[in-house]
Design an enzyme around this catalytic site. Structure first.
Site, short mmCIF file in Angstrom:
data_model
loop_
_atom_site.label_atom_id
_atom_site.label_comp_id
_atom_site.label_asym_id
_atom_site.label_seq_id
_atom_site.Cartn_x
_atom_site.Cartn_y
_atom_site.Cartn_z
N GLU A 93 0.83 -1.19 0.00
CA GLU A 93 0.00 0.00 0.00
C GLU A 93 0.88 1.25 0.00
O GLU A 93 1.87 1.31 0.72
CB GLU A 93 -0.83 -0.06 1.29
CG GLU A 93 -1.78 1.05 1.54
CD GLU A 93 -2.44 0.90 2.92
OE1 GLU A 93 -3.32 1.72 3.22
OE2 GLU A 93 -2.06 0.01 3.69
N TRP A 94 0.51 2.23 -0.81
CA TRP A 94 1.22 3.51 -0.81
C TRP A 94 0.72 4.34 0.37
O TRP A 94 -0.50 4.53 0.53
CB TRP A 94 0.96 4.26 -2.12
CG TRP A 94 1.54 5.64 -2.11
CD1 TRP A 94 0.86 6.81 -1.92
CD2 TRP A 94 2.92 5.99 -2.27
NE1 TRP A 94 1.74 7.87 -1.96
CE2 TRP A 94 3.01 7.41 -2.17
CE3 TRP A 94 4.10 5.26 -2.48
CZ2 TRP A 94 4.22 8.09 -2.26
CZ3 TRP A 94 5.30 5.95 -2.57
CH2 TRP A 94 5.35 7.33 -2.47
N ILE A 95 1.64 4.81 1.19
CA ILE A 95 1.28 5.61 2.36
C ILE A 95 1.74 7.04 2.15
O ILE A 95 2.90 7.28 1.80
CB ILE A 95 1.97 5.07 3.64
CG1 ILE A 95 1.69 3.58 3.85
CG2 ILE A 95 1.54 5.88 4.87
CD1 ILE A 95 0.26 3.22 4.06
N ASP A 196 13.79 -3.39 14.17
CA ASP A 196 14.76 -2.49 13.54
C ASP A 196 14.21 -1.06 13.62
O ASP A 196 14.13 -0.35 12.62
CB ASP A 196 14.96 -2.92 12.08
CG ASP A 196 16.17 -2.24 11.43
OD1 ASP A 196 16.95 -1.56 12.14
OD2 ASP A 196 16.33 -2.36 10.20
P1 ADP Z 1 14.81 -0.11 2.07
O1 ADP Z 1 14.25 -1.46 2.37
O2 ADP Z 1 15.52 -0.04 0.76
O3 ADP Z 1 15.60 0.48 3.22
P2 ADP Z 1 12.48 1.39 2.91
O4 ADP Z 1 11.44 0.38 3.24
O5 ADP Z 1 13.19 2.01 4.06
O6 ADP Z 1 13.52 0.83 1.85
O7 ADP Z 1 11.77 2.52 2.05
C1 ADP Z 1 12.48 3.60 1.50
C2 ADP Z 1 11.69 4.89 1.69
O8 ADP Z 1 10.45 4.79 1.00
C3 ADP Z 1 11.32 5.13 3.15
O9 ADP Z 1 12.26 5.89 3.81
C4 ADP Z 1 10.00 5.85 3.04
O10 ADP Z 1 10.22 7.24 2.93
C5 ADP Z 1 9.41 5.37 1.74
N1 ADP Z 1 8.36 4.34 1.96
C6 ADP Z 1 8.51 3.13 2.51
N2 ADP Z 1 7.35 2.45 2.52
C7 ADP Z 1 6.43 3.25 1.93
C8 ADP Z 1 5.03 3.13 1.62
N3 ADP Z 1 4.36 2.01 1.91
N4 ADP Z 1 4.42 4.17 1.02
C9 ADP Z 1 5.10 5.30 0.69
N5 ADP Z 1 6.42 5.48 0.95
C10 ADP Z 1 7.08 4.47 1.56
#
Ligand code: ADP
Length: 289
Positions: A93-95, A196
């Site tokens: 889901e996009w947040i 984490d």
């Molecule tokens: P990685 O696994 O490469 O560390 P992350 O899960 O930390 O990646 O996601 C990278 C960035 O994307 C996050 O810092 C956040 O800003 C954004 N992000 C992560 N999940 C979502 C989501 N579901 N919807 C919108 N943005 C997200």
């Protein structure tokens, strides 16, 4: 990337037209994108160079947190394991949103609710990851055994292999590992932990609702999680006030905090190198001679 995304969308049942794909910065490990179709908006991570179960275990952790009904996480729509050079993907889901006045307090309250979700044993049923470092897991009856065998020993071994253990650090670490019951309460309950929880692994959604992302879940002493929130900052006074409204901070926390931070610092030492060595040594010198 587009081909992987189209394949994933078809698999999850969205065959509507793609409207846009835009890359998202901020992750350390994967390529990430905002993907919009006529039906929905998604956050998609892809990676070719991760072990096969990398996205599976992340998806499982997110679902486990969701099932605890304590704190929001992005809904997982689909994951694909990387095979034979092809990319793996995780679609969720996009947040989107921004913090409001009470977001941090709510985050604290809801992390405490997460920690009030208890398992029967310590550890986890699947091997997982700390960043890209493998985190071997299993179920343990005893928390200190898990923290020793499942957390410190693997980091110790990795540090030795990577030449991050000069003799003095090695000897102190061995002594500390022998004496864990001096500082860790063995009577704790197995709380569900994000695993984490640094400042980059939560985000604010609509109306400032807090969401946890990127977990590495386990069942363990909740002080292990609290200790990490304090290691590199990023969690405000309101967060801890919110937490304490739901759960008290145990008395033994002041003793165990740095012993728990040591795990995360060793993982950082193994991931990023000797710049974390001084902090590791400072803790070791405080606890053992
Ligand atoms: P990685 O696994 O490469 O560390 P992350 O899960 O930390 O990646 O996601 C990278 C960035 O994307 C996050 O810092 C956040 O800003 C954004 N992000 C992560 N999940 C979502 C989501 N579901 N919807 C919108 N943005 C997200």
């Amino acid at each position: 990337m587009e081909r992987v995304i189209q394949h994933a969308l078809l698999q999850l049942g969205d065959s509507s037209n793609l409207r846009s794909i835009r890359s998202v910065e901020g992750g350390d490990i994967n390529q990430a994108a905002y993907v919009e179709t006529e039906e929905n908006a998604y956050f998609v991570k892809t990676n070719q160079n991760v072990p096969r179960h990398f996205f599976r275990v992340e998806a499982k952790g997110l679902k486990e947190i969701e099932a605890s009904q304590s704190i929001a996480v992005p809904k997982v729509y689909y994951y694909d394991e990387p095979v034979r050079g092809s990319k793996g993907a995780l679609v969720m889901e996009w947040i989107e949103g921004a913090s409001t006045k009470d977001t941090k307090r709510r985050l604290g309250e809801q992390v405490a609710l997460l920690h009030s979700s208890y398992g029967d044993k310590f550890g986890y049923e699947e091997d997982s990851f700390m960043g890209l470092l493998p985190q071997p897991n299993d179920w343990y009856e005893d928390w200190i055994d898990y923290y020793h065998d499942g957390r410190l020993v693997p980091q110790f071994n990795m540090a030795k292999e990577r030449h991050y253990l000069p003799e003095d650090r090695k000897q102190r670490l061995l002594k500390l590992m022998e004496r864990l019951p001096n500082w860790i309460d063995s009577s704790v309950q197995p709380s569900l932990l994000h695993g984490d929880l640094w400042g980059g692994n939560w985000m604010a959604g609509p109306e400032g609702k807090p969401y946890l992302i990127d977990p590495s879940v386990l069942y363990g002493d909740r002080c292990f999680e609290l200790a990490f929130t304090e290691l590199f900052g990023g969690f405000s006074k309101e967060f801890y006030e919110g937490y304490k409204e739901i759960l008290p901070i145990p008395d033994h926390y002041s003793e165990s905090k740095a012993v728990y931070q040591l795990f995360y610092l060793l993982a950082h030492l193994n991931l990023f190198g000797e710049m974390y060595g001084t902090h590791v040594d400072r803790i070791l010198k405080r606890y053992v001679d």
